[in-house]
Scaffold this motif. Structure first.
Motif, mmCIF file in Angstrom:
data_model
loop_
_atom_site.group_PDB
_atom_site.id
_atom_site.type_symbol
_atom_site.label_atom_id
_atom_site.label_comp_id
_atom_site.label_asym_id
_atom_site.label_seq_id
_atom_site.Cartn_x
_atom_site.Cartn_y
_atom_site.Cartn_z
ATOM 1 N N CYS A 231 0.847 -1.201 0.000
ATOM 2 C CA CYS A 231 0.000 0.000 0.000
ATOM 3 C C CYS A 231 0.879 1.246 0.000
ATOM 4 N N GLY A 232 1.977 1.179 0.759
ATOM 5 C CA GLY A 232 2.914 2.303 0.789
ATOM 6 C C GLY A 232 3.540 2.551 -0.569
ATOM 7 N N GLN A 233 3.882 1.467 -1.271
ATOM 8 C CA GLN A 233 4.455 1.604 -2.608
ATOM 9 C C GLN A 233 3.427 2.157 -3.593
ATOM 10 N N ALA A 234 2.172 1.760 -3.414
ATOM 11 C CA ALA A 234 1.118 2.199 -4.333
ATOM 12 C C ALA A 234 0.699 3.641 -4.095
ATOM 13 N N PHE A 235 0.892 4.126 -2.863
ATOM 14 C CA PHE A 235 0.396 5.441 -2.477
ATOM 15 C C PHE A 235 0.761 6.566 -3.444
ATOM 16 N N PRO A 236 2.024 6.724 -3.878
ATOM 17 C CA PRO A 236 2.342 7.848 -4.772
ATOM 18 C C PRO A 236 1.541 7.821 -6.071
ATOM 19 N N GLN A 237 1.343 6.622 -6.632
ATOM 20 C CA GLN A 237 0.582 6.519 -7.871
ATOM 21 C C GLN A 237 -0.903 6.790 -7.649
ATOM 22 N N VAL A 238 -1.423 6.283 -6.542
ATOM 23 C CA VAL A 238 -2.831 6.533 -6.223
ATOM 24 C C VAL A 238 -3.061 8.025 -6.050
ATOM 25 N N LYS A 239 -2.169 8.680 -5.352
ATOM 26 C CA LYS A 239 -2.291 10.124 -5.126
ATOM 27 C C LYS A 239 -2.194 10.882 -6.447
ATOM 28 N N SER A 240 -1.269 10.462 -7.300
ATOM 29 C CA SER A 240 -1.093 11.128 -8.591
ATOM 30 C C SER A 240 -2.322 10.973 -9.475
ATOM 31 N N VAL A 241 -2.820 9.742 -9.564
ATOM 32 C CA VAL A 241 -3.978 9.479 -10.437
ATOM 33 C C VAL A 241 -5.231 10.170 -9.918
ATOM 34 N N THR A 242 -5.479 10.088 -8.608
ATOM 35 C CA THR A 242 -6.683 10.728 -8.067
ATOM 36 C C THR A 242 -6.604 12.248 -8.193
ATOM 37 N N SER A 243 -5.402 12.797 -8.135
ATOM 38 C CA SER A 243 -5.243 14.246 -8.330
ATOM 39 C C SER A 243 -5.527 14.622 -9.781
ATOM 40 N N GLU A 244 -5.016 13.816 -10.704
ATOM 41 C CA GLU A 244 -5.216 14.092 -12.123
ATOM 42 C C GLU A 244 -6.690 14.008 -12.517
ATOM 43 N N TYR A 245 -7.412 13.067 -11.897
ATOM 44 C CA TYR A 245 -8.824 12.847 -12.257
ATOM 45 C C TYR A 245 -9.772 13.448 -11.214
ATOM 46 N N ALA A 246 -9.274 14.384 -10.438
ATOM 47 C CA ALA A 246 -10.048 14.920 -9.311
ATOM 48 C C ALA A 246 -11.415 15.459 -9.703
ATOM 49 N N SER A 247 -11.517 16.051 -10.876
ATOM 50 C CA SER A 247 -12.789 16.653 -11.295
ATOM 51 C C SER A 247 -13.725 15.644 -11.952
ATOM 52 N N LYS A 248 -13.265 14.389 -12.085
ATOM 53 C CA LYS A 248 -14.048 13.401 -12.826
ATOM 54 C C LYS A 248 -14.456 12.179 -12.017
ATOM 55 N N ILE A 249 -13.659 11.830 -11.018
ATOM 56 C CA ILE A 249 -13.949 10.607 -10.280
ATOM 57 C C ILE A 249 -14.110 10.881 -8.791
ATOM 58 N N THR A 250 -14.701 9.899 -8.122
ATOM 59 C CA THR A 250 -14.839 9.941 -6.676
ATOM 60 C C THR A 250 -13.928 8.857 -6.103
ATOM 61 N N PHE A 251 -13.084 9.241 -5.150
ATOM 62 C CA PHE A 251 -12.170 8.289 -4.530
ATOM 63 C C PHE A 251 -12.506 8.131 -3.060
ATOM 64 N N VAL A 252 -12.611 6.881 -2.639
ATOM 65 C CA VAL A 252 -12.909 6.556 -1.238
ATOM 66 C C VAL A 252 -11.841 5.597 -0.724
ATOM 67 N N PHE A 253 -11.339 5.876 0.468
ATOM 68 C CA PHE A 253 -10.394 4.977 1.122
ATOM 69 C C PHE A 253 -11.088 4.312 2.295
ATOM 70 N N ARG A 254 -11.019 2.979 2.333
ATOM 71 C CA ARG A 254 -11.595 2.234 3.459
ATOM 72 C C ARG A 254 -10.503 1.427 4.161
ATOM 73 N N ASN A 255 -10.640 1.333 5.454
ATOM 74 C CA ASN A 255 -9.653 0.635 6.280
ATOM 75 C C ASN A 255 -9.758 -0.879 6.123
ATOM 76 N N TYR A 256 -8.613 -1.508 5.909
ATOM 77 C CA TYR A 256 -8.563 -2.963 5.922
ATOM 78 C C TYR A 256 -7.231 -3.396 6.547
ATOM 79 N N PRO A 257 -7.044 -3.081 7.835
ATOM 80 C CA PRO A 257 -5.779 -3.407 8.496
ATOM 81 C C PRO A 257 -5.613 -4.907 8.703
ATOM 82 N N LEU A 258 -4.510 -5.440 8.235
ATOM 83 C CA LEU A 258 -4.204 -6.856 8.417
ATOM 84 C C LEU A 258 -3.362 -6.983 9.689
#
Length: 228
Positions: free
Chosen positions: A74-101
């Motif tokens: 998840c830590g490795q994915a975070f920069p890409q998730v942040k980049s993509v959600t920022s780029e598509y901010a006006s078009k998509i809805t992003f929700v983060f849900r907790n799933y702690p292992l």
């Protein structure tokens, strides 16, 4: 061991097992009638803490991430998730849900609680980002040290009431929100983190792997297709 001692031992074991089952069942939340592919409003089931929604609230595309703050992937994915959600901010809805292992990542649930506690003072996404940005610092902290990291982050983020933040980390409503998110994840058949669900469909392993490996292009393609 005498027969009498064996009987007493057996009764104790049954009582302990029954207690564990009771506690396990007590903490479970029934989400059978809840659509996990819709944004969740505040309710008694989630401790009156709604889904955390980034940017556009009514986008044609709903991207949900089930994540674990301590999970290295998840830590490795975070920069890409942040980049993509920022780029598509006006078009998509992003929700983060907790799933702690928690069995694999002993500080994961406490980190989720820190994010939720920050959210109660309007700083959810700031803490969400901070936890991923500093993952290597706090993830290996001992139980008696990890809260200190989270409190310091809260101060850095300008959270006004630190005493409330610390109290909220252990509050029942925060625990209920995390448990609720996990129940939705189980209903969505989440088997690991990060898991991304795009308009109700879990993205392929190819897309998820590319995000983890620092390439958001496959996720962008999937979003573009969903936006058509």
């Amino acid at each position: 061991m005498s027969k009498k001692t064996w009987i007493i031992f057996t009764v104790i074991c049954v009582a302990v097992l029954g207690g564990l089952i009771f506690v396990s069942q007590k903490d479970k939340i029934n989400v059978d009638k809840i659509d996990q592919n819709k944004i969740q409003s505040a309710s008694a089931s989630n401790g009156n803490i709604a889904d955390h929604v980034l940017d556009k609230k009514d986008g044609k595309v709903l991207l949900v991430e089930y994540g674990d703050f301590e999970c290295p992937y998840c830590g490795q994915a975070f920069p890409q998730v942040k980049s993509v959600t920022s780029e598509y901010a006006s078009k998509i809805t992003f929700v983060f849900r907790n799933y702690p292992l928690a069995t694999m990542h002993p500080n994961a649930r406490a980190a989720a609680a820190a994010a939720e506690a920050a959210g109660l003072q309007g700083k959810y996404w700031e803490m969400h980002d901070k936890l991923y940005e500093t993952q290597n610092d706090w993830s290996s902290a001992s139980i008696d040290k990890r809260t200190g990291f989270f409190v310091n982050y809260a101060k850095q983020l300008g959270i006004a009431n630190i005493d409330k933040f610390k109290s909220d980390m252990g509050a029942n409503n925060v625990n209920k929100k995390i448990t609720f998110d996990m129940a939705l994840g189980n209903k969505a058949k989440v088997s690991g983190t990060p898991t991304f669900v795009l308009n109700g469909t879990t993205v392929s392993d190819k897309v998820a792997s590319s995000i983890i490996n620092g390439n958001g292009s496959e996720l962008k393609k999937a979003i573009d297709e969903a936006l058509k």
